[in-house]
Motif scaffolding. Structure first.
Motif, short mmCIF file in Angstrom:
data_model
loop_
_atom_site.label_atom_id
_atom_site.label_comp_id
_atom_site.label_asym_id
_atom_site.label_seq_id
_atom_site.Cartn_x
_atom_site.Cartn_y
_atom_site.Cartn_z
N ARG A 14 -7.94 3.84 4.33
CA ARG A 14 -8.10 2.63 5.16
C ARG A 14 -6.88 2.40 6.04
NH1 ARG A 14 -11.59 -2.00 2.14
NH2 ARG A 14 -13.37 -0.68 1.71
N LEU A 15 -5.68 2.60 5.48
CA LEU A 15 -4.47 2.42 6.27
C LEU A 15 -4.41 3.41 7.43
CD1 LEU A 15 -1.90 1.75 3.41
CD2 LEU A 15 -2.73 0.08 5.09
N VAL A 16 -4.80 4.66 7.16
CA VAL A 16 -4.84 5.67 8.22
C VAL A 16 -5.84 5.26 9.30
CG1 VAL A 16 -5.51 8.06 8.75
CG2 VAL A 16 -4.00 7.58 6.81
N GLU A 17 -7.01 4.77 8.88
CA GLU A 17 -8.03 4.34 9.84
C GLU A 17 -7.54 3.18 10.71
OE1 GLU A 17 -11.37 3.49 7.34
OE2 GLU A 17 -11.90 5.61 7.14
N MET A 18 -6.63 2.35 10.16
CA MET A 18 -6.10 1.21 10.92
C MET A 18 -4.94 1.62 11.82
SD MET A 18 -6.21 -2.03 8.36
CE MET A 18 -5.99 -1.28 6.75
N GLY A 19 -4.49 2.87 11.74
CA GLY A 19 -3.44 3.33 12.64
C GLY A 19 -2.10 3.59 11.99
N GLY A 23 4.55 8.50 13.15
CA GLY A 23 4.92 8.29 14.54
C GLY A 23 4.48 6.95 15.11
N ALA A 24 3.64 6.21 14.38
CA ALA A 24 3.19 4.90 14.88
C ALA A 24 4.35 3.91 14.81
CB ALA A 24 2.01 4.40 14.05
N ARG A 25 4.41 3.03 15.78
CA ARG A 25 5.43 1.97 15.80
C ARG A 25 4.90 0.80 14.98
NH1 ARG A 25 6.80 -2.43 19.36
NH2 ARG A 25 9.03 -2.83 19.16
N VAL A 43 0.75 -2.51 14.68
CA VAL A 43 0.82 -1.04 14.59
C VAL A 43 0.47 -0.53 15.98
CG1 VAL A 43 -0.07 1.03 13.46
CG2 VAL A 43 0.06 -1.11 12.18
N ASP A 44 1.49 -0.02 16.66
CA ASP A 44 1.37 0.33 18.08
C ASP A 44 0.89 -0.90 18.84
OD1 ASP A 44 2.46 2.88 17.88
OD2 ASP A 44 0.54 3.79 17.43
N THR A 45 -0.37 -0.97 19.24
CA THR A 45 -0.85 -2.12 20.03
C THR A 45 -1.85 -2.99 19.26
OG1 THR A 45 -2.63 -0.80 21.00
CG2 THR A 45 -0.52 -0.89 22.20
N ILE A 46 -2.07 -2.72 18.01
CA ILE A 46 -3.07 -3.44 17.21
C ILE A 46 -2.37 -4.36 16.22
CG2 ILE A 46 -4.95 -3.17 15.54
CD1 ILE A 46 -5.36 -0.35 16.77
N THR A 47 -2.85 -5.60 16.07
CA THR A 47 -2.31 -6.53 15.08
C THR A 47 -3.25 -6.57 13.89
OG1 THR A 47 -1.29 -7.85 16.82
CG2 THR A 47 -1.58 -8.91 14.67
N ILE A 48 -2.67 -6.41 12.69
CA ILE A 48 -3.44 -6.31 11.45
C ILE A 48 -2.83 -7.25 10.43
CG2 ILE A 48 -4.12 -4.76 9.59
CD1 ILE A 48 -3.67 -2.44 11.62
N ALA A 49 -3.66 -7.90 9.63
CA ALA A 49 -3.18 -8.70 8.50
C ALA A 49 -3.40 -7.90 7.22
CB ALA A 49 -3.92 -10.03 8.42
N LEU A 50 -2.35 -7.79 6.43
CA LEU A 50 -2.41 -7.04 5.16
C LEU A 50 -1.89 -7.90 4.03
CD1 LEU A 50 -0.73 -3.65 6.15
CD2 LEU A 50 -3.15 -4.04 5.78
N ARG A 51 -2.42 -7.67 2.85
CA ARG A 51 -1.80 -8.25 1.66
C ARG A 51 -0.47 -7.54 1.44
NH1 ARG A 51 -7.18 -7.09 -0.64
NH2 ARG A 51 -8.33 -9.06 -0.63
N ARG A 52 0.47 -8.26 0.89
CA ARG A 52 1.78 -7.67 0.62
C ARG A 52 1.63 -6.43 -0.28
NH1 ARG A 52 6.78 -8.60 1.51
NH2 ARG A 52 6.32 -10.52 2.58
N SER A 53 0.75 -6.49 -1.27
CA SER A 53 0.56 -5.36 -2.18
C SER A 53 0.05 -4.13 -1.43
CB SER A 53 -0.39 -5.72 -3.32
OG SER A 53 -1.66 -6.08 -2.82
N GLU A 54 -0.77 -4.32 -0.41
CA GLU A 54 -1.25 -3.20 0.39
C GLU A 54 -0.15 -2.67 1.31
OE1 GLU A 54 -5.87 -4.70 0.63
OE2 GLU A 54 -4.48 -5.24 2.23
#
Length: 61
Positions: A14-19, A23-25, A43-54
Motif C-alpha cells: 500500500r505504501l508503494v502504491e501511494m508513492g 527517490g521520492a521526496r 510524497v512528491d506532489t501527493i498529500t497523504i494522511a497516515l497513522r503514526r504506526s504506518e
C-alpha cells in the motif's frame, strides 16, 4: 508493527502504491493534536494522511 490491521507485506504494498518509493521526496506537513496522530505527509506532489504506526514503516535516508 503495532497498531495496523495489515500484514507487513500488505502495508508495504500500500505504501508503494501511494508513492513511497526510492527517490521520492517526503515531507511531514502536519501532526494531529492527540498523540500526534494522524500525520499528513507530502510524497512528491501527493498529500497523504497516515497513522503514526504506518508511517514508522517508512525509512528516510
Amino acid at each position: 508493527m503495532t497498531g495496523s490491521s495489515l500484514s507487513p507485506q500488505e502495508l508495504e504494498q500500500r505504501l508503494v502504491e501511494m508513492g513511497f518509493v526510492e527517490g521520492a521526496r517526503v515531507e511531514i506537513l502536519h501532526e494531529g493534536t492527540i498523540r500526534r496522530d494522524p500525520i499528513a505527509v507530502r510524497v512528491d506532489t501527493i498529500t497523504i494522511a497516515l497513522r503514526r504506526s504506518e508511517a514508522m514503516a517508512v525509512i528516510v535516508e
